[in-house]
Design a protein around this motif. Structure first.
Motif, PDB file in Angstrom:
ATOM      1  N   HIS B 151       0.832  -1.210   0.000  1.00 40.06           N
ATOM      2  CA  HIS B 151       0.000   0.000   0.000  1.00 40.06           C
ATOM      3  C   HIS B 151       0.854   1.243   0.000  1.00 40.06           C
ATOM      4  CE1 HIS B 151      -2.114  -3.283   1.957  1.00 40.06           C
ATOM      5  NE2 HIS B 151      -3.220  -2.759   1.499  1.00 40.06           N
ATOM      6  N   ILE B 152       1.951   1.173   0.741  1.00 41.60           N
ATOM      7  CA  ILE B 152       2.808   2.341   0.902  1.00 41.60           C
ATOM      8  C   ILE B 152       4.205   1.968   0.441  1.00 41.60           C
ATOM      9  CG2 ILE B 152       3.856   3.900   2.610  1.00 41.60           C
ATOM     10  CD1 ILE B 152       0.843   2.352   3.856  1.00 41.60           C
ATOM     11  N   SER B 153       4.764   2.770  -0.439  1.00 40.36           N
ATOM     12  CA  SER B 153       6.102   2.446  -0.911  1.00 40.36           C
ATOM     13  C   SER B 153       6.946   3.700  -0.997  1.00 40.36           C
ATOM     14  CB  SER B 153       6.036   1.789  -2.289  1.00 40.36           C
ATOM     15  OG  SER B 153       5.727   2.774  -3.253  1.00 40.36           O
ATOM     16  N   GLY B 154       8.243   3.499  -0.884  1.00 42.12           N
ATOM     17  CA  GLY B 154       9.185   4.596  -1.098  1.00 42.12           C
ATOM     18  C   GLY B 154      10.313   4.031  -1.932  1.00 42.12           C
ATOM     19  N   ILE B 155      10.263   4.264  -3.225  1.00 38.46           N
ATOM     20  CA  ILE B 155      11.247   3.669  -4.136  1.00 38.46           C
ATOM     21  C   ILE B 155      12.414   4.641  -4.298  1.00 38.46           C
ATOM     22  CG2 ILE B 155      11.618   2.951  -6.534  1.00 38.46           C
ATOM     23  CD1 ILE B 155       8.715   1.892  -6.492  1.00 38.46           C
ATOM     24  N   ASP B 156      13.617   4.171  -4.022  1.00 37.78           N
ATOM     25  CA  ASP B 156      14.779   5.061  -4.082  1.00 37.78           C
ATOM     26  C   ASP B 156      15.300   5.190  -5.508  1.00 37.78           C
ATOM     27  OD1 ASP B 156      14.694   5.525  -1.410  1.00 37.78           O
ATOM     28  OD2 ASP B 156      16.154   3.976  -0.889  1.00 37.78           O
ATOM     29  N   LEU B 157      15.428   6.446  -5.950  1.00 41.07           N
ATOM     30  CA  LEU B 157      15.965   6.728  -7.288  1.00 41.07           C
ATOM     31  C   LEU B 157      17.291   7.459  -7.147  1.00 41.07           C
ATOM     32  CD1 LEU B 157      12.743   8.194  -8.985  1.00 41.07           C
ATOM     33  CD2 LEU B 157      13.483   5.810  -8.908  1.00 41.07           C
ATOM     34  N   PRO B 175       8.514   1.869   4.524  1.00 39.87           N
ATOM     35  CA  PRO B 175       9.465   2.951   4.302  1.00 39.87           C
ATOM     36  C   PRO B 175       9.135   4.139   5.207  1.00 39.87           C
ATOM     37  CG  PRO B 175       7.892   2.868   2.517  1.00 39.87           C
ATOM     38  CD  PRO B 175       7.642   1.661   3.364  1.00 39.87           C
ATOM     39  N   SER B 176      10.173   4.750   5.775  1.00 40.78           N
ATOM     40  CA  SER B 176       9.907   5.902   6.630  1.00 40.78           C
ATOM     41  C   SER B 176      10.441   7.160   5.959  1.00 40.78           C
ATOM     42  CB  SER B 176      10.556   5.698   8.000  1.00 40.78           C
ATOM     43  OG  SER B 176      11.949   5.575   7.852  1.00 40.78           O
ATOM     44  N   GLY B 177      10.122   8.292   6.532  1.00 40.39           N
ATOM     45  CA  GLY B 177      10.673   9.561   6.058  1.00 40.39           C
ATOM     46  C   GLY B 177       9.655  10.519   5.478  1.00 40.39           C
ATOM     47  N   VAL B 178       8.428  10.037   5.227  1.00 43.93           N
ATOM     48  CA  VAL B 178       7.474  10.905   4.547  1.00 43.93           C
ATOM     49  C   VAL B 178       7.070  12.098   5.420  1.00 43.93           C
ATOM     50  CG1 VAL B 178       5.366   9.706   5.249  1.00 43.93           C
ATOM     51  CG2 VAL B 178       5.459  10.885   3.041  1.00 43.93           C
ATOM     52  N   SER B 179       7.134  11.929   6.745  1.00 44.25           N
ATOM     53  CA  SER B 179       6.777  13.058   7.610  1.00 44.25           C
ATOM     54  C   SER B 179       7.768  14.203   7.421  1.00 44.25           C
ATOM     55  CB  SER B 179       6.744  12.627   9.075  1.00 44.25           C
ATOM     56  OG  SER B 179       7.983  12.074   9.445  1.00 44.25           O
ATOM     57  N   TYR B 180       9.015  13.863   7.109  1.00 45.47           N
ATOM     58  CA  TYR B 180      10.014  14.915   6.895  1.00 45.47           C
ATOM     59  C   TYR B 180       9.719  15.685   5.606  1.00 45.47           C
ATOM     60  CZ  TYR B 180      12.432  12.319  10.510  1.00 45.47           C
ATOM     61  OH  TYR B 180      12.724  11.684  11.678  1.00 45.47           O
ATOM     62  N   PRO B 441      10.646   9.112  -3.777  1.00 46.88           N
ATOM     63  CA  PRO B 441       9.254   9.533  -3.897  1.00 46.88           C
ATOM     64  C   PRO B 441       8.356   8.508  -3.187  1.00 46.88           C
ATOM     65  CG  PRO B 441      10.288   9.176  -6.055  1.00 46.88           C
ATOM     66  CD  PRO B 441      11.139   8.512  -5.028  1.00 46.88           C
ATOM     67  N   TYR B 442       7.288   8.991  -2.571  1.00 48.89           N
ATOM     68  CA  TYR B 442       6.366   8.107  -1.849  1.00 48.89           C
ATOM     69  C   TYR B 442       5.094   7.910  -2.655  1.00 48.89           C
ATOM     70  CZ  TYR B 442       9.489   8.817   2.030  1.00 48.89           C
ATOM     71  OH  TYR B 442      10.606   8.835   2.819  1.00 48.89           O
ATOM     72  N   ALA B 443       4.612   6.670  -2.653  1.00 47.22           N
ATOM     73  CA  ALA B 443       3.387   6.380  -3.388  1.00 47.22           C
ATOM     74  C   ALA B 443       2.470   5.542  -2.519  1.00 47.22           C
ATOM     75  CB  ALA B 443       3.710   5.632  -4.678  1.00 47.22           C
ATOM     76  N   VAL B 444       1.161   5.715  -2.687  1.00 51.35           N
ATOM     77  CA  VAL B 444       0.206   4.876  -1.975  1.00 51.35           C
ATOM     78  C   VAL B 444      -0.717   4.206  -2.985  1.00 51.35           C
ATOM     79  CG1 VAL B 444       0.243   6.257   0.135  1.00 51.35           C
ATOM     80  CG2 VAL B 444      -1.442   6.756  -1.618  1.00 51.35           C
ATOM     81  N   CYS B 445      -1.173   3.018  -2.621  1.00 50.77           N
ATOM     82  CA  CYS B 445      -2.004   2.234  -3.532  1.00 50.77           C
ATOM     83  C   CYS B 445      -3.317   1.897  -2.842  1.00 50.77           C
ATOM     84  CB  CYS B 445      -1.252   0.965  -3.919  1.00 50.77           C
ATOM     85  SG  CYS B 445      -2.127  -0.013  -5.123  1.00 50.77           S
ATOM     86  N   GLY B 446      -4.433   2.264  -3.460  1.00 45.77           N
ATOM     87  CA  GLY B 446      -5.749   2.006  -2.876  1.00 45.77           C
ATOM     88  C   GLY B 446      -6.506   0.944  -3.647  1.00 45.77           C
ATOM     89  N   SER B 447      -7.841   0.936  -3.504  1.00 45.80           N
ATOM     90  CA  SER B 447      -8.637  -0.104  -4.149  1.00 45.80           C
ATOM     91  C   SER B 447      -8.513  -0.004  -5.665  1.00 45.80           C
ATOM     92  CB  SER B 447     -10.100   0.014  -3.723  1.00 45.80           C
ATOM     93  OG  SER B 447     -10.615   1.245  -4.173  1.00 45.80           O
ATOM     94  N   ASP B 448      -8.751  -1.126  -6.348  1.00 45.95           N
ATOM     95  CA  ASP B 448      -8.590  -1.239  -7.803  1.00 45.95           C
ATOM     96  C   ASP B 448      -7.156  -0.960  -8.233  1.00 45.95           C
ATOM     97  OD1 ASP B 448     -11.350  -1.582  -7.847  1.00 45.95           O
ATOM     98  OD2 ASP B 448     -11.671   0.585  -8.073  1.00 45.95           O
ATOM     99  N   GLY B 449      -6.217  -1.046  -7.298  1.00 47.11           N
ATOM    100  CA  GLY B 449      -4.824  -0.823  -7.662  1.00 47.11           C
ATOM    101  C   GLY B 449      -4.520   0.604  -8.079  1.00 47.11           C
ATOM    102  N   ARG B 450      -5.387   1.542  -7.662  1.00 48.77           N
ATOM    103  CA  ARG B 450      -5.140   2.942  -8.028  1.00 48.77           C
ATOM    104  C   ARG B 450      -3.965   3.488  -7.223  1.00 48.77           C
ATOM    105  NH1 ARG B 450     -10.332   4.295  -8.291  1.00 48.77           N
ATOM    106  NH2 ARG B 450     -10.312   4.839  -6.082  1.00 48.77           N
ATOM    107  N   ILE B 451      -2.967   4.010  -7.927  1.00 44.64           N
ATOM    108  CA  ILE B 451      -1.754   4.465  -7.267  1.00 44.64           C
ATOM    109  C   ILE B 451      -1.642   5.978  -7.347  1.00 44.64           C
ATOM    110  CG2 ILE B 451       0.781   4.412  -7.379  1.00 44.64           C
ATOM    111  CD1 ILE B 451       0.367   1.517  -8.597  1.00 44.64           C
TER     112      ILE B 451
END
Lengths: 338, 493
Positions: B151-157, B175-180, B441-451
């Motif tokens: 549901h919650i991801s932080g992919i490092d680029l 993944p942590s850090g989104v509050s910052y 960058p942080y991404a979240v995924c909800g129902s129907d795989g909507r990101i």
């Protein structure tokens, strides 16, 4: 609110009150022992241990019951979970876990005291006069209560803090009153004579009640009136009646949702009404000791019910307010499988 | 190189790609306004601003706990005032690349916990997946709510020496850090409002709402009760747990606040037991349920896996997602994307040698000086070797470690991470120096795989000179990341 947070606030209130009360008990004993100089064979320290219910633990840690050891045990021993320093450390621990729920002022106040107390040595406390040290602690506790009442939102968290504070104080007032009986069982020869009066006076001073007594009753000190002040007077902030009224009001501020919570509230309200009718002379006639034991049992019972009703509830309340005890559905299912 | 301001005494990005300045030392088009703004400032100005920002973060309690300090002292996460800017067109690519990757990863996770087609067709070696320490047998044939695992991801680029963006690492567990990200922007607005006003920047403060919407879309009920599960106040990311709970209007709970009865998760409140529909857990899989995983766990909830498998709970992220961000799986992620989506990866990965393959192992052992070696199951920059920065003894020791346990390691060519001007202390005031950065960058995924991808993210910066590891646990700091609106500073020439 989460039970864990409620429990933390409740325990925080108790810890601070207990911290203060340890120093108050030591104070009253100190004063009494000064009066008792010519009874040098009288052991004034053993009763302290009975009152705090820690004689066994004490014996496992020290060889001899004397002033130094009792002071060490009750004030600075980390082996004693009810010592002043243990209560203070625990208070800080609770406060730390609830940083978002308490005000910045409260946190800073506790944290400073925590740092200050770590360097304290017993010799220094005794040499500079234990009274001075006890005053310092009492000042801290009262400032804490001031910060709590004046910087925190008076919501559920604060109410639980208040519950802890007043329930602990109620028990301690009863306990301090009991000291008189442990130290010198009411000897009919002594009642009303100078030594007896000195002791009542010391007792009053230890709960900041001497001036209150003078002002409220404008009379010479009589045991019945001292009991009135400490147990039944609604105007005196350390009286049992005053404390139980705050417990009742705290609970009504929190609200009663489940049946057990409603029962508890009704019980406390009744308790308070009884205290309003109380009379010191009647209590003395019927026996103070057994009366104090009953008070202690009722306070313990309130604590138990608070715990099961609010702090560790096992009741599922649905959106219609119906109660289901935990595990009932699961048991039914298991029976079907059999 | 401009040298008429004491902020730029000797700026030299050497052979690295610099985010702000091109090869001739001129600012890239989208950085021109910032560059012009900086030219009107000197070292003392920036020292004052930085102090103001640090104080602001400390007072706000934006802190993390330092584990090595027994008294639990809290420190602020070092924050660098120089923002990192990203153009709208580049962001479009990042966003599309992350959506593609996350979609494929969720399909991959569903597959390996059900039919395992990708293993049967031998796209990925079966043993690599099922022997991964993160593979969770308890998740086999569990139908997770909405089919969403991560549901919650932080992919490092990272950006390499040619200016190309590459995926360095997938973080699909917690993944942590989104509050910052949110707090950094808030501080920038306080300290340098004029600079922000000169740019058209996409907002980041709606992340908690994004997360809330995604999580509640997966629950069965209309107004679900959401709780954030934290290991407690001593955890280094406790601030973030409290921040997210507060911002989502969720309850911040610990394991001891929760219990499972009849396969339903409850939290203990003063009003009785209240049902929890969605749990965003910030504790690792193995601590989640002493009944299923580690029996000595004091952080988890007994029986929570039963509630989960009964479909009575949304658990974010799902247990067992770690198998997809395992560093050995990483080497196969382009194949995973091709297999499930029939598309080429939008953002490529860093070439990766799997030490489990004999020929690649031989190459790795011979070229350790030029490689970064990472254990497959560790994160946070722990237990890795950067060949160019290692001593001879370290290399010899590592060679032995790899030879003893090749399946445990991967290796990659040392990446020439791009640099960014960063404020560094010199002679009592701040100067700008190139420091290596990455982007999460942080991404979240909800129902129907909507990101949804948060337009921004955490730019992590290695504060020590020449340091290539940016992790906060290794002394890294962060920057505010500005995703610009279209037309903002883009070079149409």
């Amino acid at each position: 609110m989460l039970s864990r947070i409620a429990r933390g606030m409740y325990e925080l209130g108790r810890c601070i009150e207990r911290t203060e009360n340890v120093t108050r008990i030591l104070d009253v004993n100190h004063r009494m022992s000064l009066e008792l100089n010519y009874f040098s064979d009288l052991d004034v320290w053993s009763p302290m241990l009975s009152i705090t219910g820690s004689r066994e633990l004490f014996d496992s840690l020290y060889d001899e019951v004397n002033e130094i050891n009792v002071y060490d045990f009750l004030l600075l021993s980390e082996d004693n979970p009810r010592s002043m320093i243990s209560s203070l450390n625990l208070a800080r621990e609770h406060a730390r876990g609830m940083r978002e729920r308490i005000s910045e002022e409260i946190w800073e106040h506790i944290n400073r005291m925590h740092i200050e107390i770590q360097g304290v040595v017993l010799d220094e406390v005794i040499n500079r006069g234990s009274n001075r040290f006890n005053r310092r602690i009492q000042l801290f506790c009262n400032a804490f209560n001031g910060f709590a009442d004046n910087t925190m939102v008076h919501g559920e968290a604060w109410q639980f803090l208040r519950l802890g504070r007043y329930l602990e104080r109620a028990r301690m007032t009863a306990r301090i009153l009991g000291i008189k009986y442990y130290i010198l069982l009411p000897d009919s020869d002594e009642v009303g004579r100078p030594l007896d009066l000195h002791q009542w006076q010391a007792l009053l001073r230890s709960v900041s009640g001497y001036e209150a007594y003078r002002r409220l009753y404008r009379a010479r000190i009589s045991p019945g009136k001292v009991i009135n002040l400490m147990l039944f007077d609604p105007r005196f902030p350390r009286s049992l009646s005053y404390c139980i009224r705050h417990v009742r009001d705290g609970l009504s501020g929190i609200g009663c949702h489940t049946d057990s919570q409603k029962t508890l509230f009704a019980q406390i309200a009744t308790f308070h009404e009884e205290l309003e009718e109380g009379n010191g002379d009647v209590v003395l006639d019927q026996g103070l000791r057994s009366y104090l034991e009953e008070i202690n049992a009722r306070c313990s019972d309130i604590h138990q019910q608070l715990t099961s009703g609010y702090l560790d509830p096992m009741i599922i309340l649905d959106s219609f307010g119906h109660e289901t005890p935990m595990g009932t559905q699961a048991q039914q299912q298991q029976q079907v499988h059999q | 190189m401009e040298s008429n301001t004491s902020l730029w005494p000797s700026y030299d990005a050497q052979s690295f790609f610099d985010e702000m300045l091109d090869e001739s030392g001129k600012p890239r088009p989208h950085y021109r306004k910032l560059y012009a703004w900086l030219r009107r400032r000197n070292g003392e100005d920036m020292t004052d601003l930085q102090r103001e920002a640090d104080l602001s973060l400390l007072n706000q309690g934006v802190t993390f706990t330092v584990y090595s300090d027994a008294r639990g002292t809290e420190k602020i996460f070092p924050f660098d005032l120089m923002p990192r800017l990203i153009t709208a067109s580049e962001w479009d690519k990042v966003e599309a690349g992350i959506k593609q990757r996350l979609t494929a990863m969720n399909m991959f996770l569903h597959d390996i916990y059900h039919e395992q087609n990708i293993l049967k067709e031998q796209i990925i070696p079966t043993d690599l997946v099922v022997n991964s320490p993160y593979f969770c047998r308890e998740m086999m044939h569990v139908d997770v709510p909405g089919g969403v695992y991560a549901h919650i991801s932080g992919i490092d680029l990272i950006r390499d020496g040619n200016g190309e963006l590459l995926v360095l690492e997938d973080n699909l567990r917690s993944p942590s850090g989104v509050s910052y990200v949110v707090e950094n922007r808030w501080v920038m607005g306080r300290v340098m409002p004029d600079l922000l006003q000169q740019h058209r920047i996409r907002a980041v403060d709606h992340y908690p709402q994004m997360l809330f919407a995604a999580l509640s879309s997966l629950a069965r009920v209309e107004n679900p009760n959401i709780a954030v599960l934290t290991p407690g106040t001593y955890n280094s990311a406790y601030f973030e747990h409290a921040f997210l709970a507060n911002q989502m209007g969720a309850e911040l709970v610990e394991g001891r606040d929760l219990l499972v009865d009849n396969d339903i998760l409850y939290m203990q409140t003063t009003e009785g037991l209240v049902r929890v529909d969605v749990l965003y857990r910030r504790i690792d899989d193995e601590y989640l349920d002493p009944l299923t995983f580690r029996a000595d766990s004091m952080l988890g909830v007994t029986g929570i896996m039963h509630a989960y498998r009964a479909g009575n709970l949304v658990l974010a992220n799902a247990p067992g997602t770690g198998v997809a961000d395992d560093k050995a799986t990483y080497a196969y992620t382009p194949d995973i994307i091709r297999y499930y989506l029939n598309e080429e990866p939008i953002i490529p990965i860093v070439p990766t040698y799997l030490c489990r393959r004999p020929d690649e192992l031989a190459y790795v052992l011979d070229h350790l000086e030029e490689l970064v070696v990472k254990p497959t199951d560790a994160s946070g920059g722990y237990g890795m070797l950067v060949g160019s920065h290692a001593t001879k003894e370290q290399i010899i020791a590592f060679r032995q470690l790899i030879a003893d346990n090749p399946e445990h390691y991967i290796a990659q060519p040392i990446q020439k991470l791009s640099t960014h001007p960063t404020l560094v202390e010199k002679d009592g005031h701040k100067v700008l120096q190139p420091r290596h950065v990455d982007l999460r960058p942080y991404a979240v995924c909800g129902s129907d795989g909507r990101i949804s991808v948060l337009p921004g993210g955490l730019t992590r910066v290695a504060l020590a000179e020449g340091q290539l590891v940016v992790n906060s646990s290794q002394g890294g700091g962060s920057k505010d990341t500005w995703v610009l609106y279209p037309e903002e500073g883009e070079n149409h020439a």
